[in-house]
Design a protein around this motif. Structure first.
Motif, PDB file in Angstrom:
ATOM      1  N   MET A   1       0.916  -1.037  -0.067  1.00 45.56           N
ATOM      2  CA  MET A   1       0.129   0.118   0.208  1.00 45.56           C
ATOM      3  C   MET A   1       0.815   1.205  -0.127  1.00 45.56           C
ATOM      4  SD  MET A   1      -2.628   1.352   3.039  1.00 45.56           S
ATOM      5  CE  MET A   1      -3.535  -0.042   2.845  1.00 45.56           C
ATOM      6  N   SER A   2       0.488   2.348  -0.916  1.00 47.97           N
ATOM      7  CA  SER A   2       1.334   3.556  -0.989  1.00 47.97           C
ATOM      8  C   SER A   2       0.892   4.180   0.375  1.00 47.97           C
ATOM      9  CB  SER A   2       0.564   4.441  -1.979  1.00 47.97           C
ATOM     10  OG  SER A   2       1.421   5.772  -1.943  1.00 47.97           O
ATOM     11  N   THR A   3       2.028   4.884   0.810  1.00 42.97           N
ATOM     12  CA  THR A   3       1.820   5.582   2.424  1.00 42.97           C
ATOM     13  C   THR A   3       1.480   7.129   2.101  1.00 42.97           C
ATOM     14  OG1 THR A   3       4.272   6.107   2.409  1.00 42.97           O
ATOM     15  CG2 THR A   3       3.683   4.085   3.517  1.00 42.97           C
ATOM     16  N   ALA A   4       1.324   7.448   0.859  1.00 43.25           N
ATOM     17  CA  ALA A   4       0.603   8.488   0.497  1.00 43.25           C
ATOM     18  C   ALA A   4      -0.973   8.134   0.198  1.00 43.25           C
ATOM     19  CB  ALA A   4       1.099   9.312  -0.520  1.00 43.25           C
ATOM     20  N   SER A   5      -1.764   8.819   0.178  1.00 38.32           N
ATOM     21  CA  SER A   5      -3.162   8.734  -0.100  1.00 38.32           C
ATOM     22  C   SER A   5      -3.857   7.755   0.953  1.00 38.32           C
ATOM     23  CB  SER A   5      -3.295   8.030  -1.629  1.00 38.32           C
ATOM     24  OG  SER A   5      -2.833   8.664  -2.580  1.00 38.32           O
ATOM     25  N   ARG A   6      -3.394   8.144   1.995  1.00 39.78           N
ATOM     26  CA  ARG A   6      -4.029   7.241   3.183  1.00 39.78           C
ATOM     27  C   ARG A   6      -5.041   8.197   3.915  1.00 39.78           C
ATOM     28  NH1 ARG A   6       0.446   4.045   6.873  1.00 39.78           N
ATOM     29  NH2 ARG A   6       0.612   2.228   5.468  1.00 39.78           N
ATOM     30  N   ILE A   7      -5.758   7.501   4.683  1.00 38.28           N
ATOM     31  CA  ILE A   7      -6.791   8.302   5.812  1.00 38.28           C
ATOM     32  C   ILE A   7      -6.560   7.984   7.128  1.00 38.28           C
ATOM     33  CG2 ILE A   7      -9.372   8.247   6.266  1.00 38.28           C
ATOM     34  CD1 ILE A   7     -10.078   7.171   3.392  1.00 38.28           C
ATOM     35  N   ALA A   8      -6.143   9.101   7.746  1.00 34.54           N
ATOM     36  CA  ALA A   8      -5.731   9.345   9.068  1.00 34.54           C
ATOM     37  C   ALA A   8      -6.653   9.958  10.103  1.00 34.54           C
ATOM     38  CB  ALA A   8      -4.346  10.031   9.043  1.00 34.54           C
ATOM     39  N   ILE A   9      -6.488   9.409  11.185  1.00 35.14           N
ATOM     40  CA  ILE A   9      -7.442  10.173  12.443  1.00 35.14           C
ATOM     41  C   ILE A   9      -6.368  10.618  13.229  1.00 35.14           C
ATOM     42  CG2 ILE A   9      -8.840   9.802  14.526  1.00 35.14           C
ATOM     43  CD1 ILE A   9     -10.196   7.588  12.797  1.00 35.14           C
ATOM     44  N   VAL A  10      -6.415  11.847  13.670  1.00 41.60           N
ATOM     45  CA  VAL A  10      -5.668  12.300  14.760  1.00 41.60           C
ATOM     46  C   VAL A  10      -6.270  12.970  15.826  1.00 41.60           C
ATOM     47  CG1 VAL A  10      -3.811  14.191  14.978  1.00 41.60           C
ATOM     48  CG2 VAL A  10      -4.078  13.188  12.901  1.00 41.60           C
ATOM     49  N   THR A  11      -6.323  12.371  16.924  1.00 40.13           N
ATOM     50  CA  THR A  11      -6.674  12.867  18.047  1.00 40.13           C
ATOM     51  C   THR A  11      -5.962  14.000  18.717  1.00 40.13           C
ATOM     52  OG1 THR A  11      -6.063  11.481  19.947  1.00 40.13           O
ATOM     53  CG2 THR A  11      -7.752  10.605  18.554  1.00 40.13           C
ATOM     54  N   GLY A  12      -6.760  15.032  19.510  1.00 42.06           N
ATOM     55  CA  GLY A  12      -5.961  15.988  19.962  1.00 42.06           C
ATOM     56  C   GLY A  12      -5.454  16.981  18.870  1.00 42.06           C
ATOM     57  N   GLY A  13      -6.237  16.886  17.837  1.00 40.05           N
ATOM     58  CA  GLY A  13      -5.894  17.519  16.555  1.00 40.05           C
ATOM     59  C   GLY A  13      -5.910  18.653  16.415  1.00 40.05           C
ATOM     60  N   ALA A  28       1.734  15.278   3.396  1.00 40.39           N
ATOM     61  CA  ALA A  28       2.304  14.201   2.819  1.00 40.39           C
ATOM     62  C   ALA A  28       1.399  13.380   1.944  1.00 40.39           C
ATOM     63  CB  ALA A  28       2.781  13.302   3.860  1.00 40.39           C
ATOM     64  N   GLY A  29       0.054  13.838   1.793  1.00 41.12           N
ATOM     65  CA  GLY A  29      -0.931  13.238   0.777  1.00 41.12           C
ATOM     66  C   GLY A  29      -1.911  12.582   1.491  1.00 41.12           C
ATOM     67  N   GLN A  30      -2.173  12.609   2.712  1.00 42.53           N
ATOM     68  CA  GLN A  30      -3.037  11.969   3.798  1.00 42.53           C
ATOM     69  C   GLN A  30      -4.201  12.813   3.971  1.00 42.53           C
ATOM     70  OE1 GLN A  30      -1.753   9.259   6.784  1.00 42.53           O
ATOM     71  NE2 GLN A  30       0.286   9.167   6.019  1.00 42.53           N
ATOM     72  N   ASP A  31      -5.549  12.291   3.795  1.00 37.32           N
ATOM     73  CA  ASP A  31      -6.761  12.782   4.101  1.00 37.32           C
ATOM     74  C   ASP A  31      -6.793  12.686   5.736  1.00 37.32           C
ATOM     75  OD1 ASP A  31      -7.663  13.546   1.602  1.00 37.32           O
ATOM     76  OD2 ASP A  31      -8.495  11.497   1.346  1.00 37.32           O
ATOM     77  N   VAL A  32      -7.069  13.721   6.450  1.00 37.14           N
ATOM     78  CA  VAL A  32      -7.170  13.674   8.018  1.00 37.14           C
ATOM     79  C   VAL A  32      -8.451  14.133   8.776  1.00 37.14           C
ATOM     80  CG1 VAL A  32      -5.617  14.712   9.856  1.00 37.14           C
ATOM     81  CG2 VAL A  32      -4.598  14.412   7.858  1.00 37.14           C
ATOM     82  N   ALA A  33      -8.870  13.397   9.606  1.00 31.83           N
ATOM     83  CA  ALA A  33      -9.947  13.599  10.422  1.00 31.83           C
ATOM     84  C   ALA A  33      -9.112  14.034  11.823  1.00 31.83           C
ATOM     85  CB  ALA A  33     -10.763  12.475  10.846  1.00 31.83           C
ATOM     86  N   VAL A  34      -9.698  15.384  12.174  1.00 31.46           N
ATOM     87  CA  VAL A  34      -9.247  15.960  13.332  1.00 31.46           C
ATOM     88  C   VAL A  34     -10.380  15.607  14.464  1.00 31.46           C
ATOM     89  CG1 VAL A  34      -8.719  17.951  14.606  1.00 31.46           C
ATOM     90  CG2 VAL A  34      -7.939  17.661  12.420  1.00 31.46           C
ATOM     91  N   VAL A  35      -9.760  14.959  15.554  1.00 28.86           N
ATOM     92  CA  VAL A  35     -10.806  14.619  16.769  1.00 28.86           C
ATOM     93  C   VAL A  35     -10.321  15.417  17.654  1.00 28.86           C
ATOM     94  CG1 VAL A  35     -11.429  12.947  18.213  1.00 28.86           C
ATOM     95  CG2 VAL A  35     -10.903  12.396  15.946  1.00 28.86           C
ATOM     96  N   TYR A  36     -11.484  16.350  18.381  1.00 29.25           N
ATOM     97  CA  TYR A  36     -11.270  17.404  19.172  1.00 29.25           C
ATOM     98  C   TYR A  36     -12.108  16.968  20.571  1.00 29.25           C
ATOM     99  CZ  TYR A  36     -15.637  19.401  17.708  1.00 29.25           C
ATOM    100  OH  TYR A  36     -16.689  19.757  17.380  1.00 29.25           O
ATOM    101  N   ALA A  37     -11.709  17.491  21.918  1.00 27.27           N
ATOM    102  CA  ALA A  37     -12.533  17.368  22.892  1.00 27.27           C
ATOM    103  C   ALA A  37     -13.652  18.530  23.192  1.00 27.27           C
ATOM    104  CB  ALA A  37     -11.492  17.448  24.008  1.00 27.27           C
TER     105      ALA A  37
END
Length: 244
Positions: A1-13, A28-37
């Motif tokens: 799997m390419s490490t670009a074009s990934r989907i990421a979750i970042v808590t405390g983002g 770096a090419g990753q789509d990102v979900a920001v999880v916040y409190a």
């Protein structure tokens, strides 16, 4: 799997190191979900930075210590972005006080967010992340620096360091890496809170580089572990400018 074009979750983002990580993963090419409190405004601003980097971004509120809320966040990411490849758990709290003076309610809060929260995010990620993915947790260089007033915080992060290599062995057959990053003193709101300039300067002087780390310094390491660093696994990686 390419490490670009990934989907990421970042808590405390929404702030600090987590926000820098979210932006760097997007670059770096990753789509990102920001999880916040709680801070929706800052989370939306973080999404704006992700989109400015050319990636898709969304913001989701969740308590990392609540398994139902974390699972619901994964559901939302899968529905809006796609299957999750990378989970970075940067959510954390810190209360500084000598052990003899620490109110146990402050201890309980740190254990809930830093230990239970890490465990819950890891548990849900272990069930939902795609093969070939990466999980990155957060420890701290204070577990080696042994600074006064950091007793409860360091203890909570010691639990993270114990969890990581076990989870790495449990997920190895699915080619999922699990690591922790242990920043040294880093220039964030969390670090500066309640510290005098004299204390800040003294802590910065612990590094032979005579400076604090930056959130971007830490984000570079996280991006490596969440991307091309496939043979680094089950480790706590210290990023502190030789301060420890």
């Amino acid at each position: 799997m390419s490490t670009a074009s990934r989907i990421a979750i970042v808590t405390g983002g929404s702030r600090g190191i987590g926000r820098a990580v979210a932006s760097r993963l997007a670059a770096a090419g990753q789509d990102v979900a920001v999880v916040y409190a709680s801070n929706a405004k800052e989370a939306d601003a973080a999404v704006g930075e992700i989109e400015a980097a050319g990636a898709r971004g969304i913001a989701l509120r969740a308590d990392v210590a609540d398994e139902g809320e974390v699972a619901a966040a994964f559901d939302a990411v899968e529905q809006r972005l796609g299957p999750v490849d990378v989970v970075v758990n940067a959510a954390g709290v810190m209360a500084l006080r000598p052990i003899r003076e620490l109110d146990l309610t402050e201890l309980d809060r740190q254990l809930r967010v830093n230990v239970r929260g890490t465990f819950v995010v890891a548990k849900v990620a272990a069930r939902r992340i795609r093969p070939g993915g990466a999980i990155v947790a957060f420890s701290t260089s204070v577990t080696r620096l042994h600074l006064p007033a950091y007793g409860a915080y360091a203890a909570s992060k010691g639990a993270v360091e114990a969890l990581v290599p076990i989870l790495a062995k449990e997920l190895g057959e699915r080619d999922i890496t699990v690591n922790a990053v242990a920043p040294g003193p880093t220039a964030t709101e969390l670090f500066f809170d309640g510290k005098s300039q004299q204390l800040i300067d003294r802590i910065a002087g612990l590094s032979p580089m005579n400076r604090l780390g930056t959130p971007q310094d830490i984000a570079e390491l996280v991006t490596f572990l969440a991307g091309p660093g496939r043979w680094v696994n089950g480790q706590t990686v210290f990023a502190n400018g030789a301060a420890a």
